[in-house]
Design a protein around this motif. Structure first.
Motif, PDB file in Angstrom:
ATOM      1  N   LEU A   7       0.836  -1.148   0.056  1.00  0.00           N
ATOM      2  CA  LEU A   7       0.167  -0.036   0.089  1.00  0.00           C
ATOM      3  C   LEU A   7       0.666   1.343   0.065  1.00  0.00           C
ATOM      4  O   LEU A   7       2.287   1.385   0.327  1.00  0.00           O
ATOM      5  N   THR A   8       0.098   2.348  -0.445  1.00  0.00           N
ATOM      6  CA  THR A   8       0.936   3.756  -0.379  1.00  0.00           C
ATOM      7  C   THR A   8       0.161   4.429   1.219  1.00  0.00           C
ATOM      8  O   THR A   8      -0.998   4.675   1.215  1.00  0.00           O
ATOM      9  N   VAL A   9       0.948   4.631   1.923  1.00  0.00           N
ATOM     10  CA  VAL A   9       0.726   5.316   3.325  1.00  0.00           C
ATOM     11  C   VAL A   9       0.908   6.790   3.356  1.00  0.00           C
ATOM     12  O   VAL A   9       2.065   7.361   3.023  1.00  0.00           O
ATOM     13  N   GLY A  10      -0.141   7.350   3.817  1.00  0.00           N
ATOM     14  CA  GLY A  10      -0.098   8.912   3.749  1.00  0.00           C
ATOM     15  C   GLY A  10       0.538   9.269   5.189  1.00  0.00           C
ATOM     16  O   GLY A  10       0.227   8.645   6.204  1.00  0.00           O
ATOM     17  N   VAL A  11       1.370   9.987   5.045  1.00  0.00           N
ATOM     18  CA  VAL A  11       2.430  10.604   6.509  1.00  0.00           C
ATOM     19  C   VAL A  11       2.258  11.966   6.352  1.00  0.00           C
ATOM     20  O   VAL A  11       2.071  12.769   5.174  1.00  0.00           O
ATOM     21  N   VAL A  12       2.809  12.526   7.429  1.00  0.00           N
ATOM     22  CA  VAL A  12       3.104  14.105   7.583  1.00  0.00           C
ATOM     23  C   VAL A  12       4.392  14.246   7.692  1.00  0.00           C
ATOM     24  O   VAL A  12       5.257  13.550   8.166  1.00  0.00           O
ATOM     25  N   GLU A  13       4.935  15.108   6.663  1.00  0.00           N
ATOM     26  CA  GLU A  13       6.390  15.538   6.485  1.00  0.00           C
ATOM     27  C   GLU A  13       7.048  15.813   7.631  1.00  0.00           C
ATOM     28  O   GLU A  13       6.580  16.852   8.595  1.00  0.00           O
ATOM     29  N   GLY A  14       7.957  15.126   8.025  1.00  0.00           N
ATOM     30  CA  GLY A  14       8.824  15.698   9.249  1.00  0.00           C
ATOM     31  C   GLY A  14       8.635  14.772  10.499  1.00  0.00           C
ATOM     32  O   GLY A  14       9.193  14.793  11.338  1.00  0.00           O
ATOM     33  N   VAL A  15       7.508  14.016  10.546  1.00  0.00           N
ATOM     34  CA  VAL A  15       6.905  13.512  11.857  1.00  0.00           C
ATOM     35  C   VAL A  15       7.526  12.036  11.872  1.00  0.00           C
ATOM     36  O   VAL A  15       7.625  11.291  11.186  1.00  0.00           O
ATOM     37  N   GLN A  16       8.139  11.717  13.118  1.00  0.00           N
ATOM     38  CA  GLN A  16       8.551  10.371  13.501  1.00  0.00           C
ATOM     39  C   GLN A  16       7.444   9.788  13.894  1.00  0.00           C
ATOM     40  O   GLN A  16       6.865  10.131  15.071  1.00  0.00           O
ATOM     41  N   TYR A  17       7.162   8.437  13.690  1.00  0.00           N
ATOM     42  CA  TYR A  17       6.105   7.630  14.217  1.00  0.00           C
ATOM     43  C   TYR A  17       6.238   6.831  15.087  1.00  0.00           C
ATOM     44  O   TYR A  17       6.091   6.563  16.279  1.00  0.00           O
ATOM     45  N   GLN A  18       7.104   5.632  14.691  1.00  0.00           N
ATOM     46  CA  GLN A  18       7.677   4.598  15.405  1.00  0.00           C
ATOM     47  C   GLN A  18       8.735   3.875  14.862  1.00  0.00           C
ATOM     48  O   GLN A  18       9.168   3.640  13.577  1.00  0.00           O
ATOM     49  N   PRO A  19       9.700   3.578  15.575  1.00  0.00           N
ATOM     50  CA  PRO A  19      10.944   3.230  15.211  1.00  0.00           C
ATOM     51  C   PRO A  19      10.948   2.034  13.990  1.00  0.00           C
ATOM     52  O   PRO A  19      11.746   2.329  12.908  1.00  0.00           O
ATOM     53  N   GLN A  20      10.292   1.129  13.961  1.00  0.00           N
ATOM     54  CA  GLN A  20      10.229  -0.130  13.099  1.00  0.00           C
ATOM     55  C   GLN A  20       9.512   0.528  11.700  1.00  0.00           C
ATOM     56  O   GLN A  20      10.090   0.574  10.630  1.00  0.00           O
ATOM     57  N   PHE A  21       8.608   1.397  11.857  1.00  0.00           N
ATOM     58  CA  PHE A  21       7.832   2.131  10.502  1.00  0.00           C
ATOM     59  C   PHE A  21       8.575   3.080  10.004  1.00  0.00           C
ATOM     60  O   PHE A  21       8.832   3.039   8.818  1.00  0.00           O
ATOM     61  N   ASP A  22       9.277   3.952  11.021  1.00  0.00           N
ATOM     62  CA  ASP A  22      10.206   5.058  10.494  1.00  0.00           C
ATOM     63  C   ASP A  22      11.306   4.359   9.547  1.00  0.00           C
ATOM     64  O   ASP A  22      11.762   5.037   8.668  1.00  0.00           O
ATOM     65  N   ALA A  23      12.027   3.127   9.840  1.00  0.00           N
ATOM     66  CA  ALA A  23      13.195   2.780   9.421  1.00  0.00           C
ATOM     67  C   ALA A  23      12.865   1.870   8.056  1.00  0.00           C
ATOM     68  O   ALA A  23      13.843   1.523   7.726  1.00  0.00           O
ATOM     69  N   ASP A  24      11.738   1.457   7.926  1.00  0.00           N
ATOM     70  CA  ASP A  24      11.235   0.382   7.049  1.00  0.00           C
ATOM     71  C   ASP A  24      11.194   1.021   5.540  1.00  0.00           C
ATOM     72  O   ASP A  24      10.467   1.723   5.300  1.00  0.00           O
ATOM     73  N   GLY A  25      12.274   0.684   4.778  1.00  0.00           N
ATOM     74  CA  GLY A  25      12.411   1.062   3.610  1.00  0.00           C
ATOM     75  C   GLY A  25      11.359   0.645   2.551  1.00  0.00           C
ATOM     76  O   GLY A  25      10.892   1.157   1.351  1.00  0.00           O
ATOM     77  N   ARG A  26      10.911  -0.827   3.021  1.00  0.00           N
ATOM     78  CA  ARG A  26       9.712  -1.328   2.010  1.00  0.00           C
ATOM     79  C   ARG A  26       8.308  -0.402   2.085  1.00  0.00           C
ATOM     80  O   ARG A  26       7.439  -0.627   1.043  1.00  0.00           O
ATOM     81  N   ILE A  27       8.207   0.414   3.287  1.00  0.00           N
ATOM     82  CA  ILE A  27       6.875   1.286   3.320  1.00  0.00           C
ATOM     83  C   ILE A  27       6.852   2.098   2.220  1.00  0.00           C
ATOM     84  O   ILE A  27       7.695   3.263   1.948  1.00  0.00           O
ATOM     85  N   ARG A  28       5.934   2.386   1.250  1.00  0.00           N
ATOM     86  CA  ARG A  28       5.778   3.446   0.288  1.00  0.00           C
ATOM     87  C   ARG A  28       5.082   4.603   0.954  1.00  0.00           C
ATOM     88  O   ARG A  28       3.649   4.511   1.395  1.00  0.00           O
ATOM     89  N   ARG A  29       5.754   5.713   1.046  1.00  0.00           N
ATOM     90  CA  ARG A  29       5.157   6.832   1.981  1.00  0.00           C
ATOM     91  C   ARG A  29       4.665   8.045   0.923  1.00  0.00           C
ATOM     92  O   ARG A  29       5.390   8.331  -0.176  1.00  0.00           O
ATOM     93  N   ASP A  30       3.615   8.604   1.352  1.00  0.00           N
ATOM     94  CA  ASP A  30       3.399   9.699   0.332  1.00  0.00           C
ATOM     95  C   ASP A  30       3.084  10.906   1.518  1.00  0.00           C
ATOM     96  O   ASP A  30       2.265  10.959   2.478  1.00  0.00           O
ATOM     97  N   ALA A  31       4.081  11.873   1.615  1.00  0.00           N
ATOM     98  CA  ALA A  31       4.090  12.703   2.598  1.00  0.00           C
ATOM     99  C   ALA A  31       3.391  14.198   2.235  1.00  0.00           C
ATOM    100  O   ALA A  31       3.300  14.681   1.082  1.00  0.00           O
ATOM    101  N   GLY A  32       2.786  14.746   3.126  1.00  0.00           N
ATOM    102  CA  GLY A  32       1.792  15.790   3.216  1.00  0.00           C
ATOM    103  C   GLY A  32       2.272  16.782   4.117  1.00  0.00           C
ATOM    104  O   GLY A  32       2.978  16.455   5.061  1.00  0.00           O
ATOM    105  N   PRO A  33       1.798  18.038   4.179  1.00  0.00           N
ATOM    106  CA  PRO A  33       2.196  19.037   5.145  1.00  0.00           C
ATOM    107  C   PRO A  33       1.444  18.523   6.515  1.00  0.00           C
ATOM    108  O   PRO A  33       1.991  19.254   7.561  1.00  0.00           O
ATOM    109  N   THR A  34       0.221  18.520   6.427  1.00  0.00           N
ATOM    110  CA  THR A  34      -0.646  18.106   7.495  1.00  0.00           C
ATOM    111  C   THR A  34      -1.429  16.862   7.617  1.00  0.00           C
ATOM    112  O   THR A  34      -1.424  16.237   6.569  1.00  0.00           O
ATOM    113  N   VAL A  35      -1.980  16.233   8.648  1.00  0.00           N
ATOM    114  CA  VAL A  35      -2.866  15.156   8.945  1.00  0.00           C
ATOM    115  C   VAL A  35      -4.040  15.517   7.982  1.00  0.00           C
ATOM    116  O   VAL A  35      -4.441  14.600   7.267  1.00  0.00           O
ATOM    117  N   GLU A  36      -4.698  16.709   7.980  1.00  0.00           N
ATOM    118  CA  GLU A  36      -5.847  17.036   7.161  1.00  0.00           C
ATOM    119  C   GLU A  36      -5.607  16.546   5.616  1.00  0.00           C
ATOM    120  O   GLU A  36      -6.405  16.063   4.935  1.00  0.00           O
TER     121      GLU A  36
END
Length: 252
Positions: free
Chosen positions: A134-163
């Motif tokens: 999946l493609t996961v929506g994240v907020v630019e600059g936010v650190q979430y959880q060590p496993q998730f943050d370091a996992d290069g397999r996760i496809r992220r789509d960064a935006g400026p806010t949660v909204e």
């Protein structure tokens, strides 16, 4: 002898006055909105329990409080270059620790991380591995959880806010989004998103304690021990628990 004594008293008084004048009287709060903890009320004024915690801290430190509204990345830059003094709720990372001095004790423990998908999406997202296609929506600059943050397999789509991540989710631009459990629940029930998103079964624990951060280049850095003393007192007398408990009860 009397003249010498008078001269010494004058010099000491002048030095004390100069030191008092040199101490900054304003606390610049780098203010990245993070509903419901840091938000703006109907009059456009900063509000929320994290805001009230900093207001009370400034009062106890005998400092006026000035807000510097900014997105997270710009707030961090302001802290790095000394244009702001304090942030609250930002997570500690080795890179940030170079310019942020995280105060002890923590004022709260962080809560869990939730995932949301579009209403009607039949995919079962209940295990971490379910995120990989999946493609996961994240907020630019936010650190979430060590496993998730370091996992290069996760496809992220960064935006400026949660909204913005919620809007991307509704529009089909991301498959799922990750966010703080309480903040995401508040947004999911809002008029804009209610009935259009649903919470996935997957939840991640967030082990990071919540701390206030004082900029290492802040002119208030010499007052760090006083900040920590005031923070400790606010925890001991129940001020912080009262402010946080009110908001948690409101959004349940």
């Amino acid at each position: 002898m009397k003249k010498l004594t008078a001269l010494l008293l004058f010099v000491l008084s002048a030095s004390a006055l100069a030191a008092a004048q040199a101490k900054p009287q304003a606390l610049v709060f780098a203010y990245n909105a993070f509903a419901p903890w840091k938000t703006f009320d109907s009059q456009g004024q900063p509000a929320g329990p994290y805001t009230d915690i900093v207001r009370e801290l400034a009062r106890r430190m005998h400092l006026s409080l000035r807000f510097l509204p900014c997105p997270l990345s710009r707030c961090l830059a302001a802290m790095q270059n000394g244009k702001a003094d304090l942030m609250i709720g930002v997570q500690n990372t080795p890179q940030r620790a170079r310019y942020l001095d995280f105060l002890d004790p923590p004022f709260a423990n962080d809560n869990r991380l939730a995932f949301y998908q579009r209403s009607g999406d039949s995919r079962d997202i209940s295990h971490y591995s379910d995120l990989l296609p999946l493609t996961v929506g994240v907020v630019e600059g936010v650190q979430y959880q060590p496993q998730f943050d370091a996992d290069g397999r996760i496809r992220r789509d960064a935006g400026p806010t949660v909204e913005s991540s919620f809007r991307k989710l509704v529009a089909g631009r991301v498959d799922v989004l990750i966010d703080n459990e309480q903040q995401s629940a508040l947004l999911a029930s809002s008029e804009e998103f209610a009935g259009r998103v649903q919470r996935a079964r997957l939840t991640l624990d967030n082990p990071h304690p919540n701390r206030l951060a004082l900029a290492r280049h802040s002119p208030l850095q010499p007052e760090k021990a006083e900040f920590e003393h005031a923070l400790r007192a606010m925890l001991a007398d129940g001020t912080i628990s009262r402010l946080l408990a009110f908001e948690r009860a409101r959004i349940r």
